[in-house]
Design a protein around this motif. Structure first.
Motif, PDB file in Angstrom:
ATOM      1  N   THR A  87      48.305  39.148  37.808  1.00  0.00           N
ATOM      2  CA  THR A  87      47.375  40.056  38.487  1.00  0.00           C
ATOM      3  C   THR A  87      45.985  39.448  38.542  1.00  0.00           C
ATOM      4  O   THR A  87      45.316  39.494  39.564  1.00  0.00           O
ATOM      5  N   ARG A  88      45.544  38.856  37.433  1.00  0.00           N
ATOM      6  CA  ARG A  88      44.226  38.229  37.416  1.00  0.00           C
ATOM      7  C   ARG A  88      44.164  37.066  38.402  1.00  0.00           C
ATOM      8  O   ARG A  88      43.150  36.864  39.042  1.00  0.00           O
ATOM      9  N   GLY A  89      45.243  36.341  38.518  1.00  0.00           N
ATOM     10  CA  GLY A  89      45.270  35.203  39.426  1.00  0.00           C
ATOM     11  C   GLY A  89      45.337  35.618  40.888  1.00  0.00           C
ATOM     12  O   GLY A  89      44.911  34.895  41.774  1.00  0.00           O
ATOM     13  N   ASN A  90      45.871  36.805  41.155  1.00  0.00           N
ATOM     14  CA  ASN A  90      46.046  37.274  42.535  1.00  0.00           C
ATOM     15  C   ASN A  90      45.268  38.563  42.784  1.00  0.00           C
ATOM     16  O   ASN A  90      45.781  39.504  43.371  1.00  0.00           O
ATOM     17  N   ARG A  91      44.034  38.585  42.403  1.00  0.00           N
ATOM     18  CA  ARG A  91      43.232  39.815  42.563  1.00  0.00           C
ATOM     19  C   ARG A  91      43.144  40.227  44.028  1.00  0.00           C
ATOM     20  O   ARG A  91      43.196  41.399  44.348  1.00  0.00           O
ATOM     21  N   THR A  92      43.006  39.269  44.908  1.00  0.00           N
ATOM     22  CA  THR A  92      42.883  39.590  46.329  1.00  0.00           C
ATOM     23  C   THR A  92      44.133  40.308  46.813  1.00  0.00           C
ATOM     24  O   THR A  92      44.042  41.313  47.526  1.00  0.00           O
ATOM     25  N   VAL A  93      45.284  39.831  46.409  1.00  0.00           N
ATOM     26  CA  VAL A  93      46.539  40.451  46.820  1.00  0.00           C
ATOM     27  C   VAL A  93      46.640  41.861  46.250  1.00  0.00           C
ATOM     28  O   VAL A  93      47.024  42.807  46.955  1.00  0.00           O
ATOM     29  N   VAL A  94      46.287  42.017  44.990  1.00  0.00           N
ATOM     30  CA  VAL A  94      46.363  43.329  44.357  1.00  0.00           C
ATOM     31  C   VAL A  94      45.394  44.299  45.026  1.00  0.00           C
ATOM     32  O   VAL A  94      45.752  45.446  45.318  1.00  0.00           O
ATOM     33  N   LEU A  95      44.175  43.849  45.300  1.00  0.00           N
ATOM     34  CA  LEU A  95      43.195  44.723  45.963  1.00  0.00           C
ATOM     35  C   LEU A  95      43.644  45.084  47.371  1.00  0.00           C
ATOM     36  O   LEU A  95      43.489  46.223  47.811  1.00  0.00           O
ATOM     37  N   ALA A  96      44.197  44.137  48.088  1.00  0.00           N
ATOM     38  CA  ALA A  96      44.681  44.415  49.442  1.00  0.00           C
ATOM     39  C   ALA A  96      45.832  45.423  49.392  1.00  0.00           C
ATOM     40  O   ALA A  96      45.891  46.346  50.219  1.00  0.00           O
ATOM     41  N   ALA A  97      46.732  45.271  48.436  1.00  0.00           N
ATOM     42  CA  ALA A  97      47.841  46.214  48.304  1.00  0.00           C
ATOM     43  C   ALA A  97      47.316  47.606  47.960  1.00  0.00           C
ATOM     44  O   ALA A  97      47.787  48.614  48.505  1.00  0.00           O
ATOM     45  N   ALA A  98      46.335  47.686  47.070  1.00  0.00           N
ATOM     46  CA  ALA A  98      45.757  48.981  46.702  1.00  0.00           C
ATOM     47  C   ALA A  98      45.064  49.621  47.902  1.00  0.00           C
ATOM     48  O   ALA A  98      45.204  50.826  48.153  1.00  0.00           O
TER      49      ALA A  98
END
Length: 116
Positions: A87-98
């Motif tokens: 999750t820390r490595g893919n913050r952009t992906v997690v934020l986009a999904a949220a």
């Protein structure tokens, strides 16, 4: 005349004492009537109490988290650590999904309100 002078001096002292008492009474009444200052004092006290309580709760939450971590089986701990790293490595992906999930939820709610 000495007695008269003494009586006058005593009367002056009583008057001065009464003035001082009256001054303190007026100050106390003015402080009670100053609603803005009293509200500010109360707000400051409540803020201080809330900050203290938040600190206590933070400490309690950290203690509970440590207790839970201690009781977790190793495979679960390892999986949680791996997920956190990803999750820390893919913050952009997690934020986009949220953000995408939020948009979908808002659209569904909006559509339901129109139908009602």
């Amino acid at each position: 005349m000495t007695e008269r002078h003494h009586d006058q001096q005593e009367l002056r002292e009583q008057i001065e004492h009464t003035r001082e008492d009256l001054g303190r009474t007026v100050q106390a009444l003015a402080a009670k009537a100053d609603v803005k200052a009293r509200a500010q004092e109360k707000a400051t006290e409540v803020t201080r109490q809330a900050a203290a309580k938040a600190g206590e709760l933070r400490t309690m939450a950290a203690d509970v988290a440590h207790q839970v971590q201690d009781k977790l089986p190793e495979p679960v701990k390892e999986t949680a650590v791996r997920a956190a790293r990803q999750t820390r490595g893919n913050r952009t992906v997690v934020l986009a999904a949220a953000a995408g999930t939020t948009v979908v939820v808002l659209l569904v709610v909006r559509r339901r309100r129109r139908r009602s």
